[in-house]
Design a protein around this motif. Structure first.
Motif, PDB file in Angstrom:
ATOM      1  N   VAL A 161      18.511   7.841  -0.196  1.00  0.00           N
ATOM      2  CA  VAL A 161      19.416   8.944  -0.519  1.00  0.00           C
ATOM      3  C   VAL A 161      20.803   8.618   0.020  1.00  0.00           C
ATOM      4  CG1 VAL A 161      19.860  11.415  -0.372  1.00  0.00           C
ATOM      5  CG2 VAL A 161      17.498  10.592  -0.391  1.00  0.00           C
ATOM      6  N   LEU A 162      21.807   8.701  -0.844  1.00  0.00           N
ATOM      7  CA  LEU A 162      23.202   8.484  -0.441  1.00  0.00           C
ATOM      8  C   LEU A 162      24.025   9.680  -0.919  1.00  0.00           C
ATOM      9  CD1 LEU A 162      25.194   6.456   0.900  1.00  0.00           C
ATOM     10  CD2 LEU A 162      25.725   5.665  -1.398  1.00  0.00           C
ATOM     11  N   PRO A 163      24.221  10.688  -0.061  1.00  0.00           N
ATOM     12  CA  PRO A 163      24.938  11.903  -0.464  1.00  0.00           C
ATOM     13  C   PRO A 163      26.434  11.831  -0.200  1.00  0.00           C
ATOM     14  CG  PRO A 163      23.934  12.246   1.666  1.00  0.00           C
ATOM     15  CD  PRO A 163      23.674  10.799   1.300  1.00  0.00           C
ATOM     16  N   SER A 164      27.021  10.654  -0.335  1.00  0.00           N
ATOM     17  CA  SER A 164      28.400  10.397   0.088  1.00  0.00           C
ATOM     18  C   SER A 164      29.419  11.076  -0.823  1.00  0.00           C
ATOM     19  CB  SER A 164      28.645   8.884   0.095  1.00  0.00           C
ATOM     20  OG  SER A 164      29.958   8.599   0.509  1.00  0.00           O
ATOM     21  N   GLU A 185       0.835  -1.191   0.000  1.00  0.00           N
ATOM     22  CA  GLU A 185       0.000   0.000   0.000  1.00  0.00           C
ATOM     23  C   GLU A 185       0.881   1.256   0.000  1.00  0.00           C
ATOM     24  OE1 GLU A 185      -3.390   0.056  -0.103  1.00  0.00           O
ATOM     25  OE2 GLU A 185      -3.242  -2.131  -0.351  1.00  0.00           O
ATOM     26  N   LYS A 186       0.322   2.350  -0.480  1.00  0.00           N
ATOM     27  CA  LYS A 186       1.043   3.613  -0.499  1.00  0.00           C
ATOM     28  C   LYS A 186       1.281   4.085   0.935  1.00  0.00           C
ATOM     29  CE  LYS A 186       0.834   8.096  -2.836  1.00  0.00           C
ATOM     30  NZ  LYS A 186      -0.004   8.951  -3.720  1.00  0.00           N
ATOM     31  N   ASN A 187       2.513   4.548   1.230  1.00  0.00           N
ATOM     32  CA  ASN A 187       2.838   5.052   2.563  1.00  0.00           C
ATOM     33  C   ASN A 187       2.072   6.345   2.866  1.00  0.00           C
ATOM     34  OD1 ASN A 187       4.824   3.071   3.282  1.00  0.00           O
ATOM     35  ND2 ASN A 187       6.289   4.072   1.923  1.00  0.00           N
ATOM     36  N   GLU A 188       1.699   6.525   4.138  1.00  0.00           N
ATOM     37  CA  GLU A 188       1.038   7.776   4.536  1.00  0.00           C
ATOM     38  C   GLU A 188       1.954   8.967   4.299  1.00  0.00           C
ATOM     39  OE1 GLU A 188      -0.516   7.758   8.465  1.00  0.00           O
ATOM     40  OE2 GLU A 188      -1.680   5.920   8.172  1.00  0.00           O
ATOM     41  N   LYS A 189       3.221   8.812   4.644  1.00  0.00           N
ATOM     42  CA  LYS A 189       4.237   9.810   4.331  1.00  0.00           C
ATOM     43  C   LYS A 189       5.276   9.163   3.429  1.00  0.00           C
ATOM     44  CE  LYS A 189       3.922  12.723   8.430  1.00  0.00           C
ATOM     45  NZ  LYS A 189       4.685  13.337   9.558  1.00  0.00           N
ATOM     46  N   ILE A 190       5.858   9.948   2.543  1.00  0.00           N
ATOM     47  CA  ILE A 190       6.929   9.422   1.697  1.00  0.00           C
ATOM     48  C   ILE A 190       8.091   9.012   2.593  1.00  0.00           C
ATOM     49  CG2 ILE A 190       8.650  10.031  -0.056  1.00  0.00           C
ATOM     50  CD1 ILE A 190       6.486  11.913  -1.223  1.00  0.00           C
ATOM     51  N   GLN A 191       8.526   7.763   2.439  1.00  0.00           N
ATOM     52  CA  GLN A 191       9.579   7.209   3.285  1.00  0.00           C
ATOM     53  C   GLN A 191      10.926   7.292   2.570  1.00  0.00           C
ATOM     54  OE1 GLN A 191       9.226   5.929   6.596  1.00  0.00           O
ATOM     55  NE2 GLN A 191       7.308   7.073   6.302  1.00  0.00           N
ATOM     56  N   ILE A 192      11.814   8.109   3.138  1.00  0.00           N
ATOM     57  CA  ILE A 192      13.176   8.229   2.622  1.00  0.00           C
ATOM     58  C   ILE A 192      14.114   7.569   3.624  1.00  0.00           C
ATOM     59  CG2 ILE A 192      15.024   9.825   1.973  1.00  0.00           C
ATOM     60  CD1 ILE A 192      12.948  11.816   1.112  1.00  0.00           C
ATOM     61  N   VAL A 193      15.116   6.871   3.128  1.00  0.00           N
ATOM     62  CA  VAL A 193      16.037   6.173   4.018  1.00  0.00           C
ATOM     63  C   VAL A 193      17.473   6.478   3.615  1.00  0.00           C
ATOM     64  CG1 VAL A 193      16.031   4.031   2.646  1.00  0.00           C
ATOM     65  CG2 VAL A 193      16.593   3.930   5.083  1.00  0.00           C
ATOM     66  N   TYR A 194      18.336   6.606   4.612  1.00  0.00           N
ATOM     67  CA  TYR A 194      19.783   6.664   4.430  1.00  0.00           C
ATOM     68  C   TYR A 194      20.369   5.483   5.191  1.00  0.00           C
ATOM     69  CZ  TYR A 194      24.639   7.643   5.497  1.00  0.00           C
ATOM     70  OH  TYR A 194      26.001   7.511   5.649  1.00  0.00           O
ATOM     71  N   VAL A 195      21.309   4.761   4.569  1.00  0.00           N
ATOM     72  CA  VAL A 195      21.965   3.624   5.223  1.00  0.00           C
ATOM     73  C   VAL A 195      23.479   3.792   5.090  1.00  0.00           C
ATOM     74  CG1 VAL A 195      22.198   1.119   5.333  1.00  0.00           C
ATOM     75  CG2 VAL A 195      20.023   2.131   4.602  1.00  0.00           C
ATOM     76  N   GLY A 196      24.173   3.847   6.210  1.00  0.00           N
ATOM     77  CA  GLY A 196      25.630   3.978   6.167  1.00  0.00           C
ATOM     78  C   GLY A 196      26.156   4.555   7.459  1.00  0.00           C
ATOM     79  N   ILE A 248      14.946  15.492  -4.204  1.00  0.00           N
ATOM     80  CA  ILE A 248      13.958  14.922  -3.276  1.00  0.00           C
ATOM     81  C   ILE A 248      12.567  15.428  -3.630  1.00  0.00           C
ATOM     82  CG2 ILE A 248      13.190  14.872  -0.862  1.00  0.00           C
ATOM     83  CD1 ILE A 248      16.213  14.995  -0.091  1.00  0.00           C
ATOM     84  N   ASP A 249      12.447  16.723  -3.921  1.00  0.00           N
ATOM     85  CA  ASP A 249      11.162  17.288  -4.357  1.00  0.00           C
ATOM     86  C   ASP A 249      10.665  16.606  -5.630  1.00  0.00           C
ATOM     87  OD1 ASP A 249      10.457  19.203  -2.425  1.00  0.00           O
ATOM     88  OD2 ASP A 249      11.858  20.669  -3.259  1.00  0.00           O
ATOM     89  N   GLU A 250      11.558  16.431  -6.567  1.00  0.00           N
ATOM     90  CA  GLU A 250      11.221  15.841  -7.866  1.00  0.00           C
ATOM     91  C   GLU A 250      10.672  14.425  -7.716  1.00  0.00           C
ATOM     92  OE1 GLU A 250      14.131  14.319 -11.292  1.00  0.00           O
ATOM     93  OE2 GLU A 250      14.277  16.490 -10.987  1.00  0.00           O
ATOM     94  N   LEU A 251      11.396  13.600  -6.974  1.00  0.00           N
ATOM     95  CA  LEU A 251      10.950  12.220  -6.787  1.00  0.00           C
ATOM     96  C   LEU A 251       9.697  12.144  -5.925  1.00  0.00           C
ATOM     97  CD1 LEU A 251      14.054   9.874  -6.335  1.00  0.00           C
ATOM     98  CD2 LEU A 251      12.448   9.984  -8.203  1.00  0.00           C
ATOM     99  N   SER A 252       9.602  13.010  -4.922  1.00  0.00           N
ATOM    100  CA  SER A 252       8.421  13.020  -4.060  1.00  0.00           C
ATOM    101  C   SER A 252       7.166  13.338  -4.869  1.00  0.00           C
ATOM    102  CB  SER A 252       8.591  14.045  -2.938  1.00  0.00           C
ATOM    103  OG  SER A 252       9.689  13.700  -2.114  1.00  0.00           O
ATOM    104  N   SER A 253       7.282  14.293  -5.791  1.00  0.00           N
ATOM    105  CA  SER A 253       6.137  14.646  -6.643  1.00  0.00           C
ATOM    106  C   SER A 253       5.711  13.466  -7.499  1.00  0.00           C
ATOM    107  CB  SER A 253       6.495  15.835  -7.538  1.00  0.00           C
ATOM    108  OG  SER A 253       6.738  16.986  -6.770  1.00  0.00           O
ATOM    109  N   GLU A 254       6.680  12.719  -8.029  1.00  0.00           N
ATOM    110  CA  GLU A 254       6.356  11.544  -8.843  1.00  0.00           C
ATOM    111  C   GLU A 254       5.619  10.501  -8.014  1.00  0.00           C
ATOM    112  OE1 GLU A 254       9.841   9.988 -10.696  1.00  0.00           O
ATOM    113  OE2 GLU A 254      10.301  11.849 -11.758  1.00  0.00           O
TER     114      GLU A 254
END
Length: 405
Positions: A293-296, A209-220, A367-373
């Motif tokens: 998101v990986l801004p490394s 199901e679609k998340n209530e809020k857009i879920q962004i994750v960073y791992v590292g 992030i805005d761009e992908l969130s809108s999609e």
């Protein structure tokens, strides 16, 4: 075949440890006899060895009378208590070399390997070749080993002299392969671009199901070199940050790591710090996440990018050298991955102050761009993404190494 996997640090807490364990599992599938040699604290000798039965484990024990300091890490910021290679003086190095050579001798004489797979183009592979010049050694680059050449200057002459004695060196990408050849004056035939891998039984997409809020994750690792402070800042500047939740996964033991974690409390963005999570929980988080998101500022070939793509998440990542070439154009065309321009760097992994704002702004824009999609349910061909990743599994990587056994 009898294969000895070696790693100079803890085998379950970093990307190189994941490499070792996943290649070990691929070797099990192919019925090879295997053993592992690794550096561990005396108090946690088997703590990292999870998920499979291991009868042939040869630990090099740190924080003992023989090695009275913590495990030495390939990064200056490790997710556990560690020593920096740049801080090893002559006496410490002699103890380090003596203990590793003692355990190498024990492992080779008892296990009698046909081939050694060594993680990192660094000191451990030279120790093996010193003791057993005729034993085949395949050495894997993880990127941090190249960075340490600029931090631990005292070892450069030794490495330049002895690394060429290894039989083959494996690079994560073509840019890294060229750097290795130049650094060690090696012919093309000795340096092979092997890429990385993922486990399709662990990382795969699901219907959800679609998340209530857009879920962004960073791992590292939670540190400056991974760009985490800039991700936090970028999250505060996205247009609809109240509709987005960022989950930070990982840890660090330095002062800078603690400062980053403390900064989350005062951030106006929705950010949760989850710390280290078990592997099965990470798999689930990636399957339910919308964006990784990986801004490394420095990576060899980030495993988590492949794992996130395979799990159905879209990716925003700095344009790390060789990553685009490894993943290919079609993943970009499908909208699976977006790259952010790397800022100019000083001291290997520190951005120039004047470049930081534009870097953070571009992170926010992506992030805005992908969130809108995601909010508008733009179509996304995850089946095709999965097909494009089929040759990037751990078994595929093991097969590429196996040809040289």
């Amino acid at each position: 075949m009898r294969i000895l996997h070696v790693l100079a640090q803890r085998p379950g807490r970093t990307g190189s440890g994941v490499f070792l364990q996943q290649l070990f599992k691929a070797g099990v599938e192919k019925k090879h006899q295997q053993a592992i040699l690794a550096g561990v604290p005396v108090s946690e000798q088997k703590e990292d060895m999870t998920g499979f039965e291991l009868n042939n484990f040869y630990p090099v024990l740190f924080e003992t009378k023989e090695l009275p300091f913590p495990v030495v890490g390939m990064s200056d910021v490790m997710p556990y208590k560690s020593t920096k290679y740049s801080d090893l003086n002559e006496q410490m190095f002699k103890l380090y070399e003596k203990e590793f050579k003692k355990v190498i001798t024990q492992a080779v004489e008892e296990f009698k390997p046909d081939v050694v797979i060594c993680n990192h183009i660094w000191l451990l592979s030279t120790f093996i070749k010193d003791l057993y010049p005729n034993l085949k050694v395949l050495t894997l680059c993880h990127g941090t080993d190249l960075r340490q050449l600029e931090r631990a200057h005292q070892f450069v002459p030794l490495l330049k002299n002895k690394i060429p004695k290894c039989d083959y060196l494996f690079a994560l990408n073509s840019a890294q392969a060229e750097e290795i050849k130049k650094l060690y004056n090696l012919p093309d035939s000795k340096v092979i671009t092997s890429g990385s891998g993922y486990n399709p039984e662990m990382f795969f997409p699901i219907k959800r199901e679609k998340n209530e809020k857009i879920q962004i994750v960073y791992v590292g690792k939670i540190c400056n070199a991974k760009g985490v402070p800039h991700l936090i800042k970028a999250m505060e500047n996205v247009k609809k940050y109240e509709n987005i939740e960022l989950n930070l996964i990982g840890n660090g033991t330095s002062k800078e790591s603690n400062e980053i974690i403390k900064s989350i409390v005062t951030s106006k963005a929705n950010i949760r710090y989850l710390g280290l999570v078990p592997q099965n929980e990470l798999e689930s988080i990636l399957r339910y996440s919308d964006i990784l998101v990986l801004p490394s500022f420095f990576e060899g070939l980030p495993l988590v990018v492949i794992e996130a793509l395979a799990s159905g998440a879209k990716v925003i990542c700095t344009d790390l050298p060789g990553l685009d070439a490894f993943l290919g154009n079609e993943l970009k065309e499908l909208g699976a991955i977006r790259y952010v321009k790397m800022p100019r760097l000083k001291d290997i992994d520190k951005p120039f102050e004047e470049d930081i704002k534009s870097f953070e702004d571009e992170l926010s824009e992506k992030i805005d761009e992908l969130s809108s999609e995601i909010l508008t349910n733009k179509k996304y061909n995850i089946q095709r993404v999965t097909e494009l990743l089929k040759d990037k599994t751990w078994v595929g990587l093991f097969n590429r190494l196996e040809k040289l056994f």
